[in-house]
Design an enzyme around this catalytic site. Structure first.
Site, PDB file in Angstrom:
ATOM      1  CB  SER A 261     -15.243 -61.039 117.844  1.00 18.95           C
ATOM      2  OG  SER A 261     -14.264 -60.929 118.867  1.00 18.95           O
ATOM      3  CE  LYS A 262      -9.254 -63.912 113.911  1.00 21.14           C
ATOM      4  NZ  LYS A 262      -8.515 -63.696 112.664  1.00 21.14           N
ATOM      5  NE  ARG A 263      -7.782 -59.211 117.729  1.00 23.59           N
ATOM      6  CZ  ARG A 263      -6.717 -59.979 117.518  1.00 23.59           C
ATOM      7  NH1 ARG A 263      -6.529 -61.083 118.217  1.00 23.59           N
ATOM      8  NH2 ARG A 263      -5.827 -59.636 116.607  1.00 23.59           N
TER       9      ARG A 263
END
Length: 506
Positions: A261-263
RNA sequence: GGAGCGUUGGUCAAGGGGUUAAGACGCAUCCCUUUCACGGAUGAAUCACGGGUUCGAUUCCCGUACGCUCUACCA
């Protein structure tokens, strides 16, 4: 089916940055289409009005452009099946939903979101399915008159698929083989929302049919809903017209498991999006591979190798080679963890493979950022050639070569101070005079003169090389020191020797 | 909870009944290089576990475990 022209589609939802996995889905679509002389289409799946994000659609096309994966048909350049934006096709879907109701494969449901929320709270693992739909408010439980009344007084409703009981739906996946589902275990998915928009489930089959899609690639996360789509195909258009499915393995986070994910990128310090994405709501920018200094060739190459290989051990492929060699049979079933180190290795390889002139324009902005003015392209190419093997990403060129353009800001005198002495001081003082008189200014002659002088002073060249390097570069790095001197020229070389000499005397 | 998918070194992975189980990234050591990098060399896996089938299973079958995905009027 076999002799039909291949048509594939990438169907993103324009809700934010374009994820690595999304680009890989595009890539596999593109490779397959090109290999079969087919068409690659982009269809925007913007049926969720609550998730509209300004600029997100344009951003997707910018990313595709950068990657060199440009569609034949899309909302921006049109095509024979326009419009390619589902929000503009809204009217189309309802008739199909109605047709399903007529045939008894779907029904009106009047349960409000609040009522459903309550049910989910009250009943553990509540699903709207063949068992629970009897306790809900819908055209299956209401009398025809009551349904008609609700419809005529504009009571909000959705249309749900009526999942059959005890049927087996078979999905023939090109990657996974045969996957079977028991329809009794599936729920009655919403097909048409209360706002009149279709859900993904309805829209994807209607549009794939209307746009004559022959092969449908999508992420593995869609596999559980495949039975809904297959049933819909069966009810609406016939299974013989259905595209062939391919559910691609997921790209996983480097540590632990789970979808990347972006995170994860923010947490671990690497990009996840293709290009910088600025969220219009928060103003926050998430960094992209492009801005981090990746070449699109490398980015695409790296993505292709995440879940696919040609079996030969070759890892560096141009897009053209990928088109020729791509094969669905060789796509992995299991997910692959993303490895940023390997990604950088791909970029490094492409930096060496491509002529520097081809990407020089892309490194210029990084020099500008560092307030280094590039006025001479030929000189830039020469410098890039000299330092490229030390560069993994584009900004590395600045760190590796700024001293070719300006005097080093810091001179690491500490590295030579320990062994500095009067003899060396004198050697370099005299070197300046020799350099002033040098007739041929090239690396070979410079080195020859340097070594002859060292011999005359009864000093080992080895003791002198590091000081000379520090003088010219400022630190312990960079190409061969005589190449540097040859490149920066007589004036700069002499100036830098003098400068450090002063520092050493102080 | 349910359903589906998956499981070869730290990572990407080749292989697919009999192999010393390729290669790449990363890591470590060494060589080359009077810097760094490149290049070269070397090192590290009882192929998740347990049962079968077989003369022989990492490869075939069945279980188990673990992981993941989905389980919204999001895609």
């Amino acid at each position: 089916m076999e002799n039909k022209k291949v048509r594939v589609r990438f169907a993103p939802s324009p809700t934010g940055g374009l994820h690595l996995g999304g680009v890989r889905t595009v890539l596999f679509n593109y490779l397959f289409a090109k290999q079969h002389k087919g068409s690659f289409i982009v269809r925007i799946e913007d049926t969720d009005q609550t998730r509209f994000v300004e600029g997100a659609e344009q951003y997707i096309f910018d990313c595709l452009q950068w990657c060199g994966l440009v569609p034949e048909e899309s909302p921006v350049n049109g095509g024979p099946f326009a419009p390619y934006r589902q929000s503009e096709r809204k009217e189309i879907y309802k008739q199909y939903a109605l047709k399903l109701v007529e045939k008894g494969h779907a029904y009106y449901a009047f349960d409000t979101p609040a009522e459903l929320e309550e049910k989910r709270k009250a009943i553990p693992n509540f699903q709207y399915n063949h068992q629970t739909r009897r306790q809900c408010t819908n055209s299956l439980t209401l009398s025809p008159e009551a349904v008609l009344e609700k419809l005529s007084n504009n009571t909000p409703y959705v249309i749900r698929i009526k999942m059959p009981e005890h049927e087996t739906v078979t999905c023939h996946d090109m990657i996974r083989g045969t996957v079977e589902f028991n329809t009794s275990l599936c729920d009655d998915k919403v097909l048409l929302k209360a706002d009149g928009m279709p859900t993904y489930h309805l829209a994807v089959v209607v549009d794939d049919y209307l746009m004559q899609i022959t092969h449908a690639f999508r992420g593995e996360e869609w596999l559980p809903s495949a039975p809904v789509h297959i049933l819909l195909w069966n009810y609406l258009f016939g299974l013989n017209k259905m595209p062939q499915w391919a559910h691609l393995p997921l790209i996983l986070k480097p540590d632990g498991n789970g979808k990347l994910s972006k995170r994860d990128g923010e947490r671990l310090g690497f990009p996840v999006f293709a290009m910088d994405w600025t969220d219009p709501a928060t103003g926050n920018t998430t960094t992209g591979f492009k801005e981090r200094g990746f070449l699109p060739e490398a980015f695409v190459n790296m993505l292709a190798m995440l879940g696919w290989n040609d079996g030969s051990g070759q890892e560096i492929f141009s897009l053209q080679e990928l088109i020729e060699k791509f094969s669905i049979e060789r796509i992995h079933k299991g997910g692959a963890k993303f490895d940023y180190e390997k990604a950088k290795w791909f970029n490094h390889s492409w930096l060496q493979k491509l002529p520097v002139q081809q990407y020089a324009d892309k490194v210029k902005p990084y020099f500008e950022n560092a307030s280094i003015n590039i006025t001479n392209d030929a000189y830039l190419y020469k410098v890039m050639e000299l330092v490229k093997e030390r560069c993994q990403v584009l900004p590395d060129f600045v760190a590796q070569s700024s001293f070719f353009f300006q005097h080093p800001e810091q001179i690491d005198t500490a590295s030579i101070a320990g062994k500095w002495n009067a003899a060396k001081q004198q050697f370099f003082a005299e070197l300046i005079r020799t350099l002033e008189l040098a007739t041929i200014w090239d690396a070979e002659n410079l080195e020859k003169d340097f070594k002859e002088m060292a011999a005359a002073h009864q000093l080992k060249p080895g003791e002198l090389m590091l000081p000379f390097r520090i003088m010219l570069v400022g630190g312990k790095f960079g190409p061969h020191v005589f190449d540097i001197a040859a490149t920066i020229g007589r004036e700069a070389t002499i100036h830098r020797i003098k400068h450090t000499l002063q520092l050493m005397q102080a």
